[in-house]
Design a protein around this motif. Structure first.
Motif, short mmCIF file in Angstrom:
data_model
loop_
_atom_site.label_atom_id
_atom_site.label_comp_id
_atom_site.label_asym_id
_atom_site.label_seq_id
_atom_site.Cartn_x
_atom_site.Cartn_y
_atom_site.Cartn_z
N HIS A 9 -3.55 1.47 -0.73
CA HIS A 9 -3.32 2.89 -0.96
C HIS A 9 -4.50 3.71 -0.44
O HIS A 9 -5.65 3.36 -0.70
N GLU A 57 0.06 2.41 2.03
CA GLU A 57 1.29 2.56 1.25
C GLU A 57 1.37 3.98 0.71
O GLU A 57 0.51 4.42 -0.05
N ASP A 89 5.50 4.50 -2.45
CA ASP A 89 5.72 4.03 -3.81
C ASP A 89 5.82 5.22 -4.75
O ASP A 89 5.48 6.35 -4.39
N ASN A 90 6.29 4.99 -5.97
CA ASN A 90 6.31 6.06 -6.96
C ASN A 90 4.89 6.37 -7.39
O ASN A 90 4.12 5.48 -7.73
N GLN A 130 7.48 10.31 -4.82
CA GLN A 130 6.74 9.35 -4.03
C GLN A 130 5.34 9.89 -3.78
O GLN A 130 5.12 11.11 -3.75
N PHE A 164 8.94 1.73 0.98
CA PHE A 164 8.08 0.86 0.16
C PHE A 164 8.07 -0.56 0.72
O PHE A 164 9.11 -1.12 1.06
N ARG A 203 -3.15 -3.19 -2.79
CA ARG A 203 -2.70 -1.97 -3.47
C ARG A 203 -3.18 -1.89 -4.92
O ARG A 203 -3.35 -0.80 -5.45
#
Length: 220
Positions: free
Chosen positions: A20, A42, A45-46, A80, A155, A166
């Motif tokens: 991330h 990334e 992702d949520n 997201q 994702f 991550r």
């Protein structure tokens, strides 16, 4: 939304490291990627609160100090990561700059690097992701590294990543890492604090910061 760097299509058949983008990433985060040749951020992702996506930790006069970028996000309306907007209710850029000046103005290399980091504190940002990508760009220049990266378009499942870093965005595991000591401004008051923002290494170690970060990867 727009991104601050040119992107290429992701080919998951190529060996890649997945991580991330975070706000002025900590030592664990940077050490994990300084020697990578294929980096994927990334962003699909949520979004999760209480992570280093919008927070960094520095060494202030009273010990560890968290700097947080305010975001407009509620658990009810899931978003997201790439869609999370910055809250305009706080003058966070001015506050963070003042905190850095107070914490590091006596460090050996603060004056050498702070001008290079100023775009983050004077440009206007709408999205958290743009802030974090700008952080990565500016830190890469300061550390004199060039790591090509892409952003996810969907994702990525853990099984599709050769090196999945991550979890390093999770603030709860930050204290698990114990890195080698280096000289910090307030060591005599509070002792050595490990795994702070890479800014702590940069302002205290200067040109030696890259050597230090590379040597810490084996401790991850």
């Amino acid at each position: 939304m727009k991104f601050s760097t040119a992107l290429e299509q992701i080919d998951i058949t190529i060996t890649m490291s997945l991580i991330h983008p975070t706000y002025f990433p900590n030592i664990a985060h940077i050490s994990a990627i300084v020697s990578e040749t294929k980096l994927v951020f990334e962003v699909c992702d949520n979004y999760q609160k209480q992570t280093f996506r919008n927070r960094t930790e520095i060494y202030g006069a009273n010990g560890k100090l968290a700097l947080t970028v305010p975001v407009s996000y509620t658990q009810k309306n899931r978003q997201q990561y790439k869609d999370v907007r910055i809250s305009k209710t706080e003058n966070w850029q001015s506050q963070h700059l003042k905190s850095l000046d107070s914490a590091y103005k006596m460090s050996p290399f603060y004056e050498f690097y702070i001008d290079d980091l100023m775009p983050l504190f004077i440009e206007e940002f709408d999205f958290l992701l743009d802030v974090n990508l700008k952080c990565f760009e500016l830190l890469s220049d300061c550390l004199e590294i060039a790591i090509p990266f892409t952003l996810t378009e969907e994702f990525i499942h853990p099984k599709e990543a050769d090196n999945d870093f991550r979890s390093l965005a999770n603030a709860k595991i930050a204290s698990e890492f114990s890195f080698d000591n280096y000289t910090q401004v307030f060591t005599e008051k509070h002792g050595f604090l490990s795994n702070l923002s890479v800014l702590d290494v940069l302002f205290n170690e200067g040109p030696n910061a890259m050597n230090y970060l590379t040597s810490q990867k084996e401790k991850l």
